[in-house]
Design an enzyme around this catalytic site. Structure first.
Site, PDB file in Angstrom:
ATOM      1  N   ARG A 190      -9.839 -78.585 -41.321  1.00 30.77           N
ATOM      2  CA  ARG A 190      -8.716 -78.018 -42.059  1.00 30.77           C
ATOM      3  C   ARG A 190      -7.918 -79.077 -42.817  1.00 30.77           C
ATOM      4  O   ARG A 190      -7.155 -78.738 -43.710  1.00 30.77           O
ATOM      5  CB  ARG A 190      -7.793 -77.267 -41.107  1.00 30.77           C
ATOM      6  CG  ARG A 190      -6.915 -78.158 -40.270  1.00 30.77           C
ATOM      7  CD  ARG A 190      -6.210 -77.411 -39.154  1.00 30.77           C
ATOM      8  NE  ARG A 190      -5.117 -78.139 -38.570  1.00 30.77           N
ATOM      9  CZ  ARG A 190      -5.223 -79.199 -37.785  1.00 30.77           C
ATOM     10  NH1 ARG A 190      -6.410 -79.680 -37.477  1.00 30.77           N
ATOM     11  NH2 ARG A 190      -4.152 -79.787 -37.293  1.00 30.77           N
ATOM     12  N   ARG A 221     -14.027 -59.087 -31.811  1.00 30.69           N
ATOM     13  CA  ARG A 221     -15.174 -58.292 -31.362  1.00 30.69           C
ATOM     14  C   ARG A 221     -16.292 -59.186 -30.834  1.00 30.69           C
ATOM     15  O   ARG A 221     -16.891 -58.886 -29.802  1.00 30.69           O
ATOM     16  CB  ARG A 221     -15.686 -57.420 -32.506  1.00 30.69           C
ATOM     17  CG  ARG A 221     -14.756 -56.300 -32.846  1.00 30.69           C
ATOM     18  CD  ARG A 221     -15.288 -55.457 -33.968  1.00 30.69           C
ATOM     19  NE  ARG A 221     -14.333 -54.414 -34.325  1.00 30.69           N
ATOM     20  CZ  ARG A 221     -14.331 -53.790 -35.475  1.00 30.69           C
ATOM     21  NH1 ARG A 221     -15.236 -54.080 -36.399  1.00 30.69           N
ATOM     22  NH2 ARG A 221     -13.426 -52.862 -35.721  1.00 30.69           N
TER      23      ARG A 221
END
Length: 118
Positions: free
Chosen positions: A89, A16
């Site tokens: 990560r 979005r």
């Protein structure tokens, strides 16, 4: 399952935010990192659940539960780090991989003790 739902919601929010409609999987780099982090966590979840289940049954529930909670926390940190930058990560990735190997070892030890005892 709640953690996987959280990751999926983050992908929806990123879609979005950057106006990327499904089934597109490319676009803004932030979206791509979040999408990849969610996919990576989902790919490893069946392995984690299987090892957790076997180690819990055949080794020790308390030790296995502690390893499982640490694994879930490391995957959350992995997701959060990956969402910011790809390098973020790595630390949690190594921790979660180490915990999967530990769960594998616990599962094997429990299975061997169960099936090889006189």
């Amino acid at each position: 399952v709640l953690l996987l739902a959280y990751f999926a919601l983050q992908v929806i929010y990123a879609r979005r935010k950057h106006k990327i409609s499904p089934p597109e999987t490319t676009g803004h780099p932030e979206f791509e990192r979040i999408f990849r982090a969610q996919a990576n966590c989902s790919e490893y979840f069946p392995i984690f659940i299987s090892l957790l289940w076997v180690a819990g049954i055949f080794f020790h529930q308390g030790v296995t539960a502690a390893c499982g909670l640490l694994y879930l926390y490391s995957r959350l940190r992995y997701f959060q780090g990956y969402a910011v930058a790809a390098q973020g990560r790595l630390g949690p990735l190594y921790v979660s991989a180490w915990l999967l190997w530990l769960l594998l070892g616990l599962a094997l030890a429990g299975l061997l003790a169960h099936f090889l005892q006189p």
